[in-house]
Design an enzyme around this catalytic site. Structure first.
Site, PDB file in Angstrom:
ATOM      1  N   HIS A 104      -6.030  25.510  64.822  1.00 50.44           N
ATOM      2  CA  HIS A 104      -6.949  25.359  65.955  1.00 50.44           C
ATOM      3  C   HIS A 104      -6.181  24.828  67.170  1.00 50.44           C
ATOM      4  CE1 HIS A 104     -10.458  24.029  68.243  1.00 50.44           C
ATOM      5  NE2 HIS A 104     -11.265  24.541  67.332  1.00 50.44           N
ATOM      6  N   LYS A 151     -13.326  34.892  67.173  1.00 48.19           N
ATOM      7  CA  LYS A 151     -14.056  33.676  66.810  1.00 48.19           C
ATOM      8  C   LYS A 151     -15.303  33.546  67.686  1.00 48.19           C
ATOM      9  CE  LYS A 151     -13.648  28.649  67.194  1.00 48.19           C
ATOM     10  NZ  LYS A 151     -12.764  27.503  67.436  1.00 48.19           N
ATOM     11  N   ASP A 165     -11.717  29.413  58.173  1.00 45.71           N
ATOM     12  CA  ASP A 165     -13.121  29.069  58.423  1.00 45.71           C
ATOM     13  C   ASP A 165     -13.825  30.050  59.352  1.00 45.71           C
ATOM     14  OD1 ASP A 165     -11.848  28.319  60.781  1.00 45.71           O
ATOM     15  OD2 ASP A 165     -13.020  26.487  61.037  1.00 45.71           O
ATOM     16  N   ASN A 166     -13.056  30.791  60.143  1.00 46.55           N
ATOM     17  CA  ASN A 166     -13.635  31.821  61.018  1.00 46.55           C
ATOM     18  C   ASN A 166     -12.491  32.678  61.549  1.00 46.55           C
ATOM     19  OD1 ASN A 166     -14.166  28.935  62.893  1.00 46.55           O
ATOM     20  ND2 ASN A 166     -12.647  30.415  63.583  1.00 46.55           N
ATOM     21  N   CYS A 212     -16.737  26.705  63.254  1.00 48.83           N
ATOM     22  CA  CYS A 212     -16.297  25.669  62.314  1.00 48.83           C
ATOM     23  C   CYS A 212     -17.424  25.049  61.485  1.00 48.83           C
ATOM     24  CB  CYS A 212     -15.577  24.552  63.071  1.00 48.83           C
ATOM     25  SG  CYS A 212     -14.192  25.115  64.085  1.00 48.83           S
ATOM     26  N   LYS A 251     -10.044  17.853  58.177  1.00 42.61           N
ATOM     27  CA  LYS A 251     -11.107  17.931  59.186  1.00 42.61           C
ATOM     28  C   LYS A 251     -12.493  18.033  58.551  1.00 42.61           C
ATOM     29  CE  LYS A 251     -12.753  21.373  62.546  1.00 42.61           C
ATOM     30  NZ  LYS A 251     -12.379  22.477  63.428  1.00 42.61           N
ATOM     31  N   ASP A 280      -8.057  26.453  59.819  1.00 39.94           N
ATOM     32  CA  ASP A 280      -8.928  26.527  60.985  1.00 39.94           C
ATOM     33  C   ASP A 280      -8.464  27.593  61.980  1.00 39.94           C
ATOM     34  OD1 ASP A 280     -10.795  25.906  62.923  1.00 39.94           O
ATOM     35  OD2 ASP A 280     -10.569  23.758  62.663  1.00 39.94           O
ATOM     36  N   ASP A 281      -9.323  28.571  62.239  1.00 38.65           N
ATOM     37  CA  ASP A 281      -9.069  29.591  63.275  1.00 38.65           C
ATOM     38  C   ASP A 281      -7.930  30.560  62.962  1.00 38.65           C
ATOM     39  OD1 ASP A 281     -11.072  28.258  64.604  1.00 38.65           O
ATOM     40  OD2 ASP A 281      -9.969  27.973  66.467  1.00 38.65           O
ATOM     41  N   HIS A 314     -15.955  17.647  60.488  1.00 41.69           N
ATOM     42  CA  HIS A 314     -16.759  18.420  61.444  1.00 41.69           C
ATOM     43  C   HIS A 314     -18.149  18.774  60.923  1.00 41.69           C
ATOM     44  CE1 HIS A 314     -16.606  21.543  64.958  1.00 41.69           C
ATOM     45  NE2 HIS A 314     -17.360  20.472  65.215  1.00 41.69           N
TER      46      HIS A 314
END
Length: 569
Positions: free
Chosen positions: A241, A317, A299-300, A93, A147, A55-56, A149
């Site tokens: 994240h 992001k 994811d980004n 996300c 996660k 994540d991130d 989401h």
């Protein structure tokens, strides 16, 4: 005497022959059992699939992209596998996760706008067939750790209702790494750690989530027989994240980084790298590795205000600049034909659905209406990718470009609408793409970050609502070519308009107060009931509203009558 000996001799011969017969029968039976055991233990041709989504993590936040962050495990796995150097995801996300799970663009699932928020009665639409469901149909044991989401307002939205045999992790987009609590506003706080469809109170030891999720994943590997059934493990880490939390021992190696947020972020990445090292060791220890495909993806893009770095890419992001959508990604597997290579073919996160289902010997029905392509041969053998374009998104709600218009879009497209499209070497952006700076690592001082914590700075050139770049020649988006090549712009705008004709309405419902964890035992979780109960609740709300409205009208009418009497008097 002779007469007596003959029967005895015959009797002994009979006994011996029967003994041998019984012994041979037992040997045959044992051999048959051994063969049957071998049949049971015969490895499947279907590979085990481990999908690691982080994540991130920014484009530059991995060692092999020149980062000061040490990632020896990721560097080694990528070097021995195939690095995806033209790989794209979504800028946020939920959109990335929805496209991974369905193989479909956001415009085809109704999730074009923003993320799925904890308080919204929204989730990945139930009519969409998911990746784990297709793999389950192909005979896989399917597990998710980490996660989600993708919404949870009703039970049907939960991971175990969408194709996963087991789920351990969080439902929301972020939260405390140790306590697993998350607040969505004043008085809207709750616990967010699940085992299956129940809160995992008994599983919670206040353990750091990266460590906890890795241990859970290893436990799944230890308790599954890799020779009897193929396994799909979706390991979606919360890291890296915000909030920036990490065990103290990982901070020691980054004392030289002056920016405290970058320092913590770097330590979080190192902890993540160690976790994946432990996971890889477990794959080898429990007999999975030789028949496993590992996919690693962010994811980004990274968030510079929270320690991440996409340098030298533009933006961050939540933007459609390359820094928001071009991701760290690689495939590691003994099954790859060409190892130790780079794949420069265009690959998008929607491609994992058809690629992994086909690799797992599943079926791809025509009615799935996929936007992804099977890119395994492009990755494994270096063949040309079947993908030639990517619709990054069309968000009809986000229309903040004040000077955007149909005229600016040659009458083909309203350039006020936020949209982004890649075709071959060309990339077109319209509307407001988002924060557009090139941000070197550690540019922001601590004070600036504290003052602007979690605030996305949105800036755009006044009077501008359309950009064109040759991404192959200019991957850093420094030279806008929209004025020089209007004919290319028109073709791209026409393609956008064609895509938009296939779009479904946006799903972005208002906040539902029933989502508050205080109504659900202090836990974030489903608050809608079954359809009948939902209808009764909605009717109750409608009646209350109608009665309230009726009372107001009655009061207004009686007030008017009183006024009329006074006038008449």
């Amino acid at each position: 005497m002779f007469i007596l000996l003959v029967p005895v001799t015959l009797f002994l011969s009979f006994i011996i022959s029967q003994t041998w017969s019984v012994q041979l029968s037992w040997e045959n039976w044992n051999a048959r059992l051994r063969n049957r055991g071998n049949e049971f233990d015969k490895p499947s041709s279907q590979p085990h699939i481990i999908f690691i989504l982080v994540d991130d993590q920014g484009f530059r936040d991995v060692g092999y992209h020149g980062s000061e962050i040490k990632t020896p495990t990721l560097d080694r796995l990528a070097a021995q596998g195939v690095k995806l150097e033209n790989y794209y995801v979504q800028p946020l996300c939920s959109p990335s996760r929805s496209q991974l799970m369905t193989g479909r663009y956001q415009i085809h699932t109704g999730l074009q706008h923003s993320i799925i928020r904890a308080t919204q009665p929204n989730c990945l639409p139930l009519e969409n067939v998911t990746l784990p469901l297709k793999l389950k149909q192909a005979g896989y044991s399917t597990h998710m750790v980490g996660k989600w989401h993708l919404g949870f307002y009703k039970r049907g939205c939960m991971p175990t209702q969408r194709g996963f045999d087991t789920f351990f992790g969080s439902l929301l987009g972020s939260g405390d790494y140790y306590s697993h609590y998350k607040c969505e506003g004043p008085g809207m706080c709750g616990y967010d750690l699940y085992e299956g469809e129940e809160a995992a109170w008994e599983q919670d030891r206040g353990m750091y989530s990266t460590v906890m999720f890795t241990r859970k994943a290893i436990n799944i590997l230890a308790n599954h027989n890799p020779r009897r059934q193929p396994l799909f493990l979706y390991l979606a880490y919360q890291a890296v994240h915000s909030p920036l939390q990490v065990p103290a021992r990982y901070l020691e190696r980054y004392k030289a980084i002056p920016n405290v947020h970058r320092r913590k972020y770097a330590a979080m990445v190192s902890c993540l790298d160690e976790a994946i090292h432990n996971l890889t060791l477990a794959l080898k220890r429990y007999g999975y590795y030789d028949n496993t495909v590992i996919v690693y993806s962010s994811d980004n893009g990274g968030q510079p205000l929270a320690g991440g770095s996409n340098w030298p890419l533009r933006g961050s992001k939540a933007t459609y600049w390359e820094g928001g959508i071009r991701a760290v990604g690689f495939v590691h597997s003994p099954l790859l034909v060409n190892k130790g290579t780079k794949c420069r073919s265009l690959v998008h996160i929607t491609d994992w659905f058809p690629t992994l289902v086909t690799l797992g010997e599943g079926t791809l029905d025509e009615d799935l209406n996929l936007d992804g392509y099977d890119v395994w041969e492009a990755i494994s053998e270096g063949r040309p990718s079947p993908r030639q374009d990517i619709l990054h998104n069309i968000d009809p709600i986000y229309i903040k470009a004040k000077n955007g218009s149909w005229k600016a879009g040659y009458g083909l497209w309203n350039t006020a609408i936020q949209a982004a499209l890649r075709v071959g070497h060309w990339k077109l952006l319209t509307g407001v793409p988002g924060y557009s700076d090139w941000v070197p690592p550690q540019t922001f001082s601590n004070q600036q970050i504290i003052n602007r914590w979690h605030n996305e700075r949105v800036r755009w050139d006044r009077g501008k609502s359309i950009w064109l770049f040759n991404i192959t020649a200019d991957p850093y988006e420094r030279v806008d070519l929209s004025q020089r090549y209007p004919h290319i712009v028109k073709k791209m705008l026409m393609r956008l308009a064609q895509y938009n004709k296939t779009a479904v309405p946006v799903r972005y419902p208002a906040k539902d107060l029933r989502s508050n964890p205080q109504y659900n035992g202090g836990v974030w979780g489903p608050w809608y009931k079954d359809e009948r109960e939902e209808q009764q609740v909605n009717e109750r709300y409608d009646n209350l509203f109608t009665n309230h409205l009726g009372k107001r009208r009655w009061k207004k009418k009686s007030k008017n009558r009183k006024l009329k009497r006074k006038v008449d008097a």
